[in-house]
Design a protein around this motif. Structure first.
Motif, PDB file in Angstrom:
ATOM      1  N   MET A   1     -22.562 -28.587  24.288  1.00  0.00           N
ATOM      2  CA  MET A   1     -23.165 -28.141  25.536  1.00  0.00           C
ATOM      3  C   MET A   1     -22.718 -29.058  26.677  1.00  0.00           C
ATOM      4  O   MET A   1     -22.533 -30.254  26.505  1.00  0.00           O
ATOM      5  CB  MET A   1     -24.688 -28.152  25.438  1.00  0.00           C
ATOM      6  N   ILE A   2     -22.544 -28.479  27.843  1.00  0.00           N
ATOM      7  CA  ILE A   2     -22.133 -29.237  29.018  1.00  0.00           C
ATOM      8  C   ILE A   2     -23.398 -29.748  29.693  1.00  0.00           C
ATOM      9  O   ILE A   2     -24.173 -28.975  30.246  1.00  0.00           O
ATOM     10  CB  ILE A   2     -21.336 -28.357  29.993  1.00  0.00           C
ATOM     11  N   THR A   3     -23.612 -31.029  29.647  1.00  0.00           N
ATOM     12  CA  THR A   3     -24.804 -31.614  30.254  1.00  0.00           C
ATOM     13  C   THR A   3     -24.569 -32.012  31.703  1.00  0.00           C
ATOM     14  O   THR A   3     -25.487 -31.997  32.515  1.00  0.00           O
ATOM     15  CB  THR A   3     -25.272 -32.847  29.469  1.00  0.00           C
ATOM     16  N   LEU A 102     -12.746 -23.384  25.438  1.00  0.00           N
ATOM     17  CA  LEU A 102     -13.214 -24.759  25.250  1.00  0.00           C
ATOM     18  C   LEU A 102     -14.487 -24.774  24.411  1.00  0.00           C
ATOM     19  O   LEU A 102     -15.373 -23.936  24.588  1.00  0.00           O
ATOM     20  CB  LEU A 102     -13.468 -25.429  26.604  1.00  0.00           C
ATOM     21  N   ASP A 103     -14.580 -25.730  23.512  1.00  0.00           N
ATOM     22  CA  ASP A 103     -15.726 -25.813  22.612  1.00  0.00           C
ATOM     23  C   ASP A 103     -16.489 -27.101  22.883  1.00  0.00           C
ATOM     24  O   ASP A 103     -15.932 -28.194  22.818  1.00  0.00           O
ATOM     25  CB  ASP A 103     -15.249 -25.780  21.151  1.00  0.00           C
ATOM     26  N   PHE A 104     -17.754 -26.958  23.233  1.00  0.00           N
ATOM     27  CA  PHE A 104     -18.587 -28.112  23.550  1.00  0.00           C
ATOM     28  C   PHE A 104     -19.680 -28.236  22.502  1.00  0.00           C
ATOM     29  O   PHE A 104     -20.846 -27.894  22.735  1.00  0.00           O
ATOM     30  CB  PHE A 104     -19.184 -27.966  24.951  1.00  0.00           C
ATOM     31  N   ALA A 105     -19.294 -28.705  21.322  1.00  0.00           N
ATOM     32  CA  ALA A 105     -20.234 -28.790  20.215  1.00  0.00           C
ATOM     33  C   ALA A 105     -21.250 -29.904  20.411  1.00  0.00           C
ATOM     34  O   ALA A 105     -22.358 -29.849  19.880  1.00  0.00           O
ATOM     35  CB  ALA A 105     -19.462 -29.010  18.904  1.00  0.00           C
ATOM     36  N   SER A 106     -20.880 -30.936  21.151  1.00  0.00           N
ATOM     37  CA  SER A 106     -21.798 -32.046  21.398  1.00  0.00           C
ATOM     38  C   SER A 106     -22.039 -32.181  22.901  1.00  0.00           C
ATOM     39  O   SER A 106     -21.400 -31.504  23.705  1.00  0.00           O
ATOM     40  CB  SER A 106     -21.214 -33.351  20.854  1.00  0.00           C
ATOM     41  N   ALA A 107     -22.985 -33.036  23.278  1.00  0.00           N
ATOM     42  CA  ALA A 107     -23.275 -33.249  24.690  1.00  0.00           C
ATOM     43  C   ALA A 107     -22.004 -33.707  25.405  1.00  0.00           C
ATOM     44  O   ALA A 107     -21.386 -34.689  25.010  1.00  0.00           O
ATOM     45  CB  ALA A 107     -24.379 -34.287  24.844  1.00  0.00           C
ATOM     46  N   THR A 108     -21.629 -32.998  26.435  1.00  0.00           N
ATOM     47  CA  THR A 108     -20.332 -33.214  27.075  1.00  0.00           C
ATOM     48  C   THR A 108     -20.464 -33.325  28.582  1.00  0.00           C
ATOM     49  O   THR A 108     -21.203 -32.571  29.219  1.00  0.00           O
ATOM     50  CB  THR A 108     -19.376 -32.044  26.756  1.00  0.00           C
ATOM     51  N   THR A 109     -19.738 -34.274  29.149  1.00  0.00           N
ATOM     52  CA  THR A 109     -19.549 -34.336  30.596  1.00  0.00           C
ATOM     53  C   THR A 109     -18.202 -33.709  30.914  1.00  0.00           C
ATOM     54  O   THR A 109     -17.183 -34.088  30.335  1.00  0.00           O
ATOM     55  CB  THR A 109     -19.563 -35.792  31.103  1.00  0.00           C
ATOM     56  N   LEU A 110     -18.202 -32.731  31.789  1.00  0.00           N
ATOM     57  CA  LEU A 110     -16.973 -32.055  32.186  1.00  0.00           C
ATOM     58  C   LEU A 110     -16.523 -32.652  33.512  1.00  0.00           C
ATOM     59  O   LEU A 110     -17.207 -32.524  34.533  1.00  0.00           O
ATOM     60  CB  LEU A 110     -17.232 -30.551  32.328  1.00  0.00           C
ATOM     61  N   LEU A 111     -15.389 -33.346  33.486  1.00  0.00           N
ATOM     62  CA  LEU A 111     -14.840 -34.004  34.669  1.00  0.00           C
ATOM     63  C   LEU A 111     -13.667 -33.179  35.183  1.00  0.00           C
ATOM     64  O   LEU A 111     -12.640 -33.065  34.513  1.00  0.00           O
ATOM     65  CB  LEU A 111     -14.396 -35.425  34.325  1.00  0.00           C
ATOM     66  N   VAL A 112     -13.839 -32.594  36.362  1.00  0.00           N
ATOM     67  CA  VAL A 112     -12.840 -31.692  36.924  1.00  0.00           C
ATOM     68  C   VAL A 112     -12.187 -32.354  38.131  1.00  0.00           C
ATOM     69  O   VAL A 112     -12.871 -32.756  39.076  1.00  0.00           O
ATOM     70  CB  VAL A 112     -13.493 -30.361  37.351  1.00  0.00           C
ATOM     71  N   VAL A 113     -10.876 -32.481  38.084  1.00  0.00           N
ATOM     72  CA  VAL A 113     -10.124 -33.092  39.183  1.00  0.00           C
ATOM     73  C   VAL A 113      -9.541 -31.957  40.018  1.00  0.00           C
ATOM     74  O   VAL A 113      -8.681 -31.209  39.542  1.00  0.00           O
ATOM     75  CB  VAL A 113      -9.009 -34.002  38.662  1.00  0.00           C
ATOM     76  N   ALA A 178     -15.163 -20.588  34.346  1.00  0.00           N
ATOM     77  CA  ALA A 178     -15.094 -19.803  33.120  1.00  0.00           C
ATOM     78  C   ALA A 178     -15.825 -20.487  31.970  1.00  0.00           C
ATOM     79  O   ALA A 178     -16.501 -19.837  31.166  1.00  0.00           O
ATOM     80  CB  ALA A 178     -13.634 -19.546  32.743  1.00  0.00           C
ATOM     81  N   ALA A 179     -15.696 -21.810  31.878  1.00  0.00           N
ATOM     82  CA  ALA A 179     -16.365 -22.559  30.814  1.00  0.00           C
ATOM     83  C   ALA A 179     -17.879 -22.456  30.944  1.00  0.00           C
ATOM     84  O   ALA A 179     -18.591 -22.228  29.961  1.00  0.00           O
ATOM     85  CB  ALA A 179     -15.926 -24.021  30.845  1.00  0.00           C
ATOM     86  N   LEU A 180     -18.382 -22.616  32.166  1.00  0.00           N
ATOM     87  CA  LEU A 180     -19.826 -22.516  32.372  1.00  0.00           C
ATOM     88  C   LEU A 180     -20.308 -21.084  32.169  1.00  0.00           C
ATOM     89  O   LEU A 180     -21.409 -20.851  31.670  1.00  0.00           O
ATOM     90  CB  LEU A 180     -20.187 -23.001  33.774  1.00  0.00           C
ATOM     91  N   GLY A 181     -19.483 -20.121  32.547  1.00  0.00           N
ATOM     92  CA  GLY A 181     -19.849 -18.732  32.334  1.00  0.00           C
ATOM     93  C   GLY A 181     -19.955 -18.406  30.864  1.00  0.00           C
ATOM     94  O   GLY A 181     -20.881 -17.713  30.419  1.00  0.00           O
ATOM     95  N   ALA A 182     -19.014 -18.924  30.065  1.00  0.00           N
ATOM     96  CA  ALA A 182     -19.055 -18.687  28.621  1.00  0.00           C
ATOM     97  C   ALA A 182     -20.287 -19.342  28.019  1.00  0.00           C
ATOM     98  O   ALA A 182     -20.951 -18.774  27.138  1.00  0.00           O
ATOM     99  CB  ALA A 182     -17.786 -19.242  27.971  1.00  0.00           C
ATOM    100  N   GLN A 183     -20.618 -20.525  28.502  1.00  0.00           N
ATOM    101  CA  GLN A 183     -21.800 -21.213  27.991  1.00  0.00           C
ATOM    102  C   GLN A 183     -23.067 -20.443  28.332  1.00  0.00           C
ATOM    103  O   GLN A 183     -23.968 -20.295  27.519  1.00  0.00           O
ATOM    104  CB  GLN A 183     -21.883 -22.619  28.583  1.00  0.00           C
ATOM    105  N   ALA A 184     -23.134 -19.924  29.546  1.00  0.00           N
ATOM    106  CA  ALA A 184     -24.316 -19.186  29.973  1.00  0.00           C
ATOM    107  C   ALA A 184     -24.500 -17.906  29.172  1.00  0.00           C
ATOM    108  O   ALA A 184     -25.626 -17.452  28.954  1.00  0.00           O
ATOM    109  CB  ALA A 184     -24.210 -18.848  31.461  1.00  0.00           C
ATOM    110  N   ASN A 185     -23.390 -17.341  28.709  1.00  0.00           N
ATOM    111  CA  ASN A 185     -23.467 -16.084  27.958  1.00  0.00           C
ATOM    112  C   ASN A 185     -23.704 -16.292  26.473  1.00  0.00           C
ATOM    113  O   ASN A 185     -23.682 -15.350  25.694  1.00  0.00           O
ATOM    114  CB  ASN A 185     -22.175 -15.277  28.164  1.00  0.00           C
ATOM    115  N   GLY A 186     -23.904 -17.549  26.072  1.00  0.00           N
ATOM    116  CA  GLY A 186     -24.203 -17.830  24.673  1.00  0.00           C
ATOM    117  C   GLY A 186     -22.958 -17.981  23.841  1.00  0.00           C
ATOM    118  O   GLY A 186     -21.938 -18.485  24.285  1.00  0.00           O
ATOM    119  N   GLY A 187     -22.993 -17.524  22.618  1.00  0.00           N
ATOM    120  CA  GLY A 187     -21.873 -17.689  21.709  1.00  0.00           C
ATOM    121  C   GLY A 187     -21.766 -19.128  21.272  1.00  0.00           C
ATOM    122  O   GLY A 187     -22.760 -19.814  21.089  1.00  0.00           O
TER     123      GLY A 187
END
Length: 219
Positions: A1-3, A102-113, A178-187
């Motif tokens: 999950m993206i924290t 992208l797979d966020f199986a553990s607590a993840t910080t997403l750093l976008v440049v 897209a990553a946050l959208g996929a997370q919001a939609n579950g799966g």
């Protein structure tokens, strides 16, 4: 999950090799280090999303990757780091595919440049283009959540227009959306859907839009 989500500019002047005896943008560097440090304080995993250089000038890694690594090193924290590179001119479909994979199986910080346009003033790298302000407003409003649809609005950015306005961060921002959208939609991405803006600083030294932002999950 993206924290946590952190957005920083890929400004070359954040790197020592592009500076003189003193930092050219000390306030910007300080803000970037502070926001990254706060986001990774309890992180176990960091995913860096960066674009390739529009015009590579050496065999060194892309500037965005080097900026991210320098900021992470400045935190003096221990965590696993994964680098995800995307072509600066990747299509929207390619960015969406990459973000959803992208797979966020553990607590993840997403750093976008990601930078905004480089056409905000006459002295900007791309000189002044009257279309730049509106496009940059779209990016900033999406990050701040003040635009309907929030970060998903980043997927509406036009690749051709962004290329004309030298928006180096368009592809990484669309991967983020897209990553946050996929997370919001579950799966496989879990069920966290809402993000709160902890901070968002906007500046345009040298006519380039720089955003330093930190978003945290409310789930």
């Amino acid at each position: 999950m993206i924290t946590d989500v952190v957005i920083v500019p890929g400004a070359p002047l954040l790197l020592p090799e592009y500076q003189g005896r003193t930092a050219a943008l000390p306030d910007l560097l300080g803000s970037c280090v502070d926001v990254v440090r706060g986001a990774v304080a309890s992180a176990h995993h960091v995913v860096v999303v960066h674009a390739t250089d529009r015009e590579p000038r050496s065999t060194k890694p892309a500037i965005g990757l080097r900026v991210a690594d320098r900021l992470l090193a400045a935190t003096h924290e221990n965590f696993d780091v994964e680098h995800v590179g995307v072509s600066w001119d990747a299509t929207r479909e390619e960015c969406v595919s990459l973000g959803q994979a992208l797979d966020f199986a553990s607590a993840t910080t997403l750093l976008v440049v990601a930078d905004g346009s480089a056409c905000r003033t006459e002295k900007a790298p791309g000189h002044l283009d009257p279309r730049a302000a509106a496009l940059d407003d779209t990016i900033v409003d999406a990050i701040r959540g003040s635009a309907e649809g929030g970060l998903e609005r980043l997927l509406e950015l036009d690749a051709a227009l962004c290329a004309e306005l030298l928006v180096a961060g368009r592809a990484p921002l669309q991967v983020l959306a897209a990553a946050l959208g996929a997370q919001a939609n579950g799966g496989s991405h879990g069920d966290r859907t809402a993000y709160r803006v902890e901070s968002c600083e906007v500046s345009d030294p040298f006519g380039v839009l720089y955003v330093v932002a930190h978003l945290t999950s409310e789930g």
